[in-house]
Design an enzyme around this catalytic site. Structure first.
Site, PDB file in Angstrom:
ATOM      1  N   CYS A   1      53.268  52.954  62.848  1.00 38.17           N
ATOM      2  CA  CYS A   1      52.834  51.600  62.532  1.00 38.17           C
ATOM      3  C   CYS A   1      51.570  51.268  63.328  1.00 38.17           C
ATOM      4  CB  CYS A   1      53.961  50.596  62.794  1.00 38.17           C
ATOM      5  SG  CYS A   1      53.631  48.940  62.126  1.00 38.17           S
TER       6      CYS A   1
ATOM      7  N   ASP B   1      57.195  50.849  51.511  1.00 36.65           N
ATOM      8  CA  ASP B   1      56.801  50.092  52.704  1.00 36.65           C
ATOM      9  C   ASP B   1      56.274  48.713  52.319  1.00 36.65           C
ATOM     10  OD1 ASP B   1      55.857  49.289  55.235  1.00 36.65           O
ATOM     11  OD2 ASP B   1      55.338  51.351  55.754  1.00 36.65           O
TER      12      ASP B   1
ATOM     13  N   HIS C   1      59.562  51.095  55.421  1.00 41.27           N
ATOM     14  CA  HIS C   1      58.845  51.216  56.690  1.00 41.27           C
ATOM     15  C   HIS C   1      59.764  51.715  57.808  1.00 41.27           C
ATOM     16  CE1 HIS C   1      55.507  50.170  59.411  1.00 41.27           C
ATOM     17  NE2 HIS C   1      56.433  49.720  60.242  1.00 41.27           N
TER      18      HIS C   1
END
Length: 374
Positions: free
Chosen positions: A162, A315, A344
């Site tokens: 991320c 995601d 995600h």
């Protein structure tokens, strides 16, 4: 009706009543995460207790301020090249070491890797003035050096997740020495493709200077409010689903672990947040190679390490369109994108991880790592 069926039915009905009361209490208190209110209800109804997250044995190699560098030693090390995880500044690192059998870090240690992870800790007053230059040239660079020293290796695999992937890319563009491989998992690169997050953080709607000037570090309720507004109803309805599946201990165990992690956010270092919003979301300078750290542009073309771009097709935080341009921005000749049918968080915590995701990623890393001589 059998005794066990009758008992489960009574548990379900009781759980529904208690859950309704707890939901009402949570709504009255208006927390951003109802976990503290609703967890006891689910535990009593299911007989399942909060599971041990981050159970993989580890030691602390280095500390600096609120940061810790953790080492997860392999039971039988087979690769000389270690892996260093750089996680996001928004949540806690231990989603990478979720549950026994559902832990990416545990999987990699069993594959013979010496694994390290940066725990950013809980930012305090000292972290309010932390800059991108301090973060990259101070904390991450020191973590890299300690990882190489502890593992007795000349280079490593830098694994960013991320925003941690954005940090790993930025670090490698400035300090490429010692980075043999780079894995960017669910990593934002083109911030103009961030959907509602790009809209909300637009300079027309969001005065980041006023926020940071007022608070220093960005408080967790401010960060949580954005994720809450994306799916405001789901935060409570998923607890009703847990009540419906109250007699499924595997589901409840995973559910409680995920909710515990979600209820453990941390403040965001103020000056890092200020530049992140302005240079990445508001002006998209990172994608353009014009974001500057310490007066030097973050030009991803300088990255020559082997690069794996990991994308979660479902995601809704780092949308696939945000990550897809990476392969065209780095200077690496060995660069690949792999996509997986998860969300995600599913990349590191879903039931598909041990079978569909992690073996593929660890195979890529292993084929580009130096073997440990017997």
């Amino acid at each position: 009706m059998t005794a066990s069926t009758s008992q489960r039915l009574r548990s379900f009905v009781t759980g529904q009543v208690e859950l309704t009361r707890a939901v009402a209490h949570a709504l009255k208190a208006r927390p951003f995460n109802p976990y503290p209110y609703l967890k006891p209800v689910i535990e009593r109804a299911s007989g399942v207790r909060e599971p041990p997250i981050s159970a993989t044995p580890h030691t602390v190699v280095y500390t600096r301020g609120s940061m810790r560098l953790l080492r997860y030693a392999a039971p039988r090390r087979r690769h000389r090249t270690p892996i260093l995880f750089v996680y996001s500044l928004i949540n806690r690192w231990y989603i990478l070491d979720f549950l026994p059998g559902r832990s990416l870090i545990e999987h990699l240690t069993r594959e013979g890797f010496d694994v390290y992870a940066i725990d950013w800790g809980i930012p305090g007053q000292d972290e309010e003035r932390l800059t991108w230059s301090d973060l990259l040239g101070g904390l991450i660079q020191t973590a890299v050096k300690w990882t190489l020293r502890a593992s007795k290796s000349p280079d490593l695999t830098l694994y960013g997740y991320c925003m941690g992937g954005t940090l790993a890319l930025a670090y490698t563009s400035l300090y490429p020495e010692g980075v043999r491989n780079l894995v960017a998992q669910a990593t934002p690169v083109d911030f103009s493709k961030g959907g509602v997050y790009t809209l909300w953080t637009s300079a027309n709607h969001f005065d980041v200077d006023s926020l940071v000037d007022a608070y220093g570090n960005v408080p967790t309720p401010v960060l949580e409010s954005g994720f809450l507004m994306v799916a405001p109803v789901q935060r409570l309805t998923r607890w009703l689903e847990a009540c419906r599946r109250i007699d499924d201990p595997d589901f409840i165990t995973t559910f409680l672990a995920m909710e515990r992690w979600g209820a453990d956010p941390v403040p965001f270092p103020g000056e890092v947040y200020r530049q992140y919003i302005k240079d990445c979301y508001q002006q998209n300078l990172f994608h353009q190679g014009r974001m500057k750290v310490g007066g030097e542009a973050l030009d991803l073309r300088r990255i020559q390490a082997s690069v794996l771009n990991v994308i979660a097709e479902q995601d809704t935080i780092a949308f696939p369109a945000m990550s897809e341009p990476l392969v065209h921005l780095v200077g690496s000749k060995d660069v690949e994108t792999r996509r997986y049918p998860v969300g995600h968080i599913g990349l590191s915590a879903s039931s598909k991880g041990p079978t569909h995701v992690w073996p593929s990623i660890s195979e890529w890393i292993a084929s580009r790592s130096q073997a440990l001589e017997p």
